[in-house]
Design an enzyme around this catalytic site. Structure first.
Site, PDB file in Angstrom:
ATOM      1  CB  SER A 218      -0.933  -0.020   1.212  1.00 20.56           C
ATOM      2  OG  SER A 218      -1.934   0.967   1.076  1.00 20.56           O
ATOM      3  CG  ASN A 219      -0.314   4.634  -1.497  1.00 21.91           C
ATOM      4  OD1 ASN A 219      -0.967   5.508  -0.939  1.00 21.91           O
ATOM      5  ND2 ASN A 219      -0.806   3.910  -2.492  1.00 21.91           N
TER       6      ASN A 219
END
Ligand code: CTP
Length: 409
Positions: A218-219
């Site tokens: 993810s980020n």
């Protein structure tokens, strides 16, 4: 950027300019002049400290009005000058220091500026100026948060030289007078219902690409920019669908929210919602790749190294652009280098009307922050840099630009 065009005297907004005690107060006359050139009627309050930096005469000349001070307040009979001054369409605090923020956050009323702020009914815009270390102190930031929770707006501080000689450069410089005037007048105008009858789809937040039931790629996208766009569009009368990856944010009033996790889920939700949309704004930070195979059980660790095979996710904005129809399409791009060139290339490839470009390396903007500093970039490479603004104000400007591109109803 320049302040709005002049308005007729009957519509002239009443602007209360409060000059607070920092060296940036010397820019207050220029801000007052800009406001008056744009047709505003101005009134001025100056704190005792402000008058150490700027004279009452330069303020009263620039504002074409008397300058109210703690002295005039205490001399007034009855002592209700703060209530009269508070009857304005917008109040702006120019050169706000840590102390003015603290007093307002606490709801104090021992001086004219603080007492007036407690009675102002219209929007309040803070234009801070202080040393970078002071601005970033948790006490100051807590006060800013509290004031935001009251609905107050902030412009800056911006990067640049601040303070008196020798203090250096950083995030502490006050916004420029023309930006102060433009932002103040923008807040003075009632929110238009210019998106009534329009369908707006906004994507927000990160995506999660699971490797197994407990691990994902993810980020750090917070979703704040997309939520701000959704909130602003709903306030302007649009029918809004917000498609969000995992984000710890409340759903804005009047907005339909669809929660997703992966880029594939985002893709199908956006494509479906976009079918009859007038405007699609893709703020989501979509993972470019996902695991070729998602394990159904948690994988135990193996050797010293591990290779995960990833496959490309669909490009959602490009898919919408390939079958654009009459929809207006807006994207975001975060670049570390060659920003305008790369963003223009993306606008072209994805057939987006424009891309808002920002830089993750710029402190206080981008991931997780409340502010953003963006450059609007079109496919032909034409671009305009906006000042550092709250994400809500970036959202309003984005909608102004998009609205102008919508075909007539
Ligand atoms: N976007 C999208 N689908 C993707 C990737 C990006 O719709 N699979 C959208 C984003 O929401 C954003 C715009 O495209 O509005 C630009 O995102 P960015 O990640 O900068 O684009 P990429 O094409 O992935 O660029 P890069 O090659 O730099 O990774």
């Amino acid at each position: 950027m320049s302040a709005s065009s002049p308005v007729s005297p009957a519509d002239a907004p009443k602007v209360l300019v409060m000059v607070s005690g920092s060296v940036a107060a010397i820019k207050a006359p220029a801000a007052l002049r800009r406001l008056r050139e744009a047709g505003a009627r101005t009134q001025v309050i100056a704190t005792r400290a402000a008058l150490e930096f700027v004279t009452p005469l330069s303020l009263s000349t620039a504002g074409a009005c008397e300058v109210a001070t703690d002295t005039t307040w205490f001399a007034a009979q009855p002592q209700a000058q703060h209530l009269t001054l508070a009857r304005c369409d917008v109040a702006v605090i120019v050169g706000a220091g840590a102390d003015a923020l603290a007093r307002a956050a606490q709801g104090r009323a021992e001086d004219l500026l603080s007492a007036t702020l407690l009675s102002v009914r219209g929007p309040v815009l803070w234009v801070p100026a202080m040393n970078e270390r002071m601005w970033q102190h948790p006490a100051v930031q807590a006060n800013v948060e509290r004031l935001r929770s009251f609905g107050h707006h902030f412009l800056g501080p911006v990067f640049g030289a601040f303070g008196t000689a020798g203090e250096g450069e950083g995030l502490g410089r006050m916004a420029e007078p023309e930006d102060i005037a433009a932002e103040t007048l923008r807040l003075a105008r009632p929110r238009p219902q210019d998106l009534a009858g329009r369908k707006v789809v906004v994507s927000a937040g990160p995506t999660r690409e699971y490797l197994d039931p407990v691990r994902y790629i993810s980020n750090p996208s917070s979703g704040k920019m997309g939520f701000a766009v959704a909130e602003a569009a709903a306030a302007r009368g649009a029918d809004v669908t917000l498609i969000s990856g995992p984000a710890q944010l409340p759903t804005p009033a009047g907005v339909r929210r669809v929660d997703i996790q992966s880029a594939l889920e985002l893709h199908s939700a956006v494509v479906q919602a976009a079918q009859d949309a007038d405007l699609v704004v893709m703020t989501a930070a979509v993972a470019d790749y996902r695991a070729a195979e998602v394990k159904t059980e948690k994988e135990a660790k193996g050797g010293e190294t591990k290779t995960i095979e990833l496959v490309k996710n669909p490009d959602i904005l490009a898919a919408l652009g390939a079958d654009k129809g009459r929809r207006v399409l807006v994207g975001f791009a975060m670049e570390t280098h060659a920003g305008v060139e790369r963003a223009a290339g993306k606008a072209q490839r994805k057939n987006a009307d424009f891309i808002l470009l920002n830089y993750p390396t710029q402190e206080g903007t981008a991931f997780g922050g409340d502010d953003n500093q963006v450059t609007l970039v079109r496919a032909d490479g034409s671009h305009e840099a906006w000042p550092r603004l709250s994400k809500r104000e970036v959202a309003e400007r984005l909608l102004d630009q998009a609205q102008a591109l919508l075909p007539a109803n």
